[in-house]
Design a protein around this motif. Structure first.
Motif, mmCIF file in Angstrom:
data_model
loop_
_atom_site.group_PDB
_atom_site.id
_atom_site.type_symbol
_atom_site.label_atom_id
_atom_site.label_comp_id
_atom_site.label_asym_id
_atom_site.label_seq_id
_atom_site.Cartn_x
_atom_site.Cartn_y
_atom_site.Cartn_z
ATOM 1 N N LYS A 174 -6.702 3.933 -5.207
ATOM 2 C CA LYS A 174 -6.651 3.252 -6.502
ATOM 3 C C LYS A 174 -6.126 1.835 -6.303
ATOM 4 O O LYS A 174 -5.153 1.635 -5.602
ATOM 5 C CB LYS A 174 -5.709 3.987 -7.463
ATOM 6 N N GLY A 175 -6.793 0.887 -6.928
ATOM 7 C CA GLY A 175 -6.308 -0.491 -6.854
ATOM 8 C C GLY A 175 -7.002 -1.318 -5.798
ATOM 9 O O GLY A 175 -6.629 -2.472 -5.555
ATOM 10 N N ASP A 213 0.546 -4.427 -8.736
ATOM 11 C CA ASP A 213 -0.744 -4.493 -8.021
ATOM 12 C C ASP A 213 -0.739 -3.675 -6.720
ATOM 13 O O ASP A 213 -1.559 -3.905 -5.842
ATOM 14 C CB ASP A 213 -1.126 -5.957 -7.748
ATOM 15 N N THR A 214 0.155 -2.704 -6.650
ATOM 16 C CA THR A 214 0.193 -1.808 -5.484
ATOM 17 C C THR A 214 -1.129 -1.043 -5.358
ATOM 18 O O THR A 214 -1.713 -0.630 -6.351
ATOM 19 C CB THR A 214 1.366 -0.804 -5.645
ATOM 20 N N GLU A 218 9.224 4.886 -6.574
ATOM 21 C CA GLU A 218 8.059 4.722 -7.435
ATOM 22 C C GLU A 218 8.206 3.625 -8.487
ATOM 23 O O GLU A 218 7.305 2.816 -8.690
ATOM 24 C CB GLU A 218 7.803 6.065 -8.137
ATOM 25 N N ASP A 219 9.375 3.594 -9.157
ATOM 26 C CA ASP A 219 9.544 2.642 -10.254
ATOM 27 C C ASP A 219 9.718 1.207 -9.781
ATOM 28 O O ASP A 219 9.680 0.281 -10.582
ATOM 29 C CB ASP A 219 10.752 3.038 -11.116
ATOM 30 N N MET A 220 9.931 1.017 -8.489
ATOM 31 C CA MET A 220 10.148 -0.348 -7.971
ATOM 32 C C MET A 220 8.858 -0.982 -7.466
ATOM 33 O O MET A 220 8.825 -2.169 -7.173
ATOM 34 C CB MET A 220 11.144 -0.307 -6.807
ATOM 35 N N VAL A 236 0.862 -1.187 0.000
ATOM 36 C CA VAL A 236 0.000 0.000 0.000
ATOM 37 C C VAL A 236 0.896 1.234 0.000
ATOM 38 O O VAL A 236 1.704 1.434 0.911
ATOM 39 C CB VAL A 236 -0.922 0.035 1.237
ATOM 40 N N SER A 237 0.760 2.038 -1.029
ATOM 41 C CA SER A 237 1.523 3.279 -1.134
ATOM 42 C C SER A 237 0.714 4.407 -0.516
ATOM 43 O O SER A 237 -0.439 4.630 -0.888
ATOM 44 C CB SER A 237 1.766 3.552 -2.629
#
Ligand SMILES: Nc1ncnc2c1ncn2[C@@H]1O[C@H](COP(=O)(O)OP(=O)(O)OP(=O)(O)O)[C@@H](O)[C@H]1O
Ligand SMILES: [Mg+2]
Length: 138
Positions: A134-135, A115-116, A109-111, A26-27
């Motif tokens: 989102k997601g 499905d985050t 971010e790029d890592m 979860v970001s």
């Protein structure tokens, strides 16, 4: 979603926490004081974590034992970037045997896995918070 209090943000976190499956990242994005840690506390409550959630700003990662799974809470505010994340062995938290919450995830971010779940919190002029998810469905 709009949250006009800490309590409402906690509740939103709790509702989301009940739906998280093992292995999810979860970001949590939003400016200083937006409410990322408050939301993390709601998620922790849903996972049955009784220990107090402390902001992992200095430790970068805190690990908690939930009812059915572990929760890893990362705060990357002080991280320089992806190289430092790799050298601290951060990748294991991106494919967790539980759930991983990441404050200031922009730094890596790029890592982040495809499905985050992304949660973006914005502070409105009246101090209420816009919380966009989102997601995942609440
Ligand atoms: N609607 C709201 N939702 C969440 N927190 C709120 C709200 N209204 C006011 N607050 C206050 O905003 C602050 C949010 O703090 P929190 O530590 O969760 O922020 P953060 O996004 O984790 O910041 P940092 O980037 O410093 O880690 C708390 O002091 C909380 O009481
Ligand atoms: Mg925080």
């Amino acid at each position: 979603m709009i949250s006009d209090s800490d309590k409402k943000t906690l509740e939103i976190g709790e509702e989301l926490g009940r739906k998280l499956r093992k292995g999810t990242v979860v970001s949590l994005r939003g400016s200083l004081g937006a409410g990322k840690t408050v939301l993390a506390k709601g998620i922790a409550k849903a996972l049955g974590i009784e220990e107090a959630i402390v902001s992992p700003t200095f430790t970068i990662v805190q690990e908690y034992d939930g009812r059915d799974m572990k929760m890893y809470h990362l705060d990357l505010y002080r991280l320089s970037g992806e190289d430092e994340f790799e050298s601290m062995g951060g990748e294991e938290f991106l494919y967790p045997d539980g759930v991983t919450l990441i404050e200031w995830s922009e730094k890596i971010e790029d890592m982040l896995p495809d499905d985050t779940v992304y949660i973006d919190i914005t502070i409105n002029d009246d101090q209420s918070r816009d919380i966009e998810i989102k997601g995942a469905e609440l």
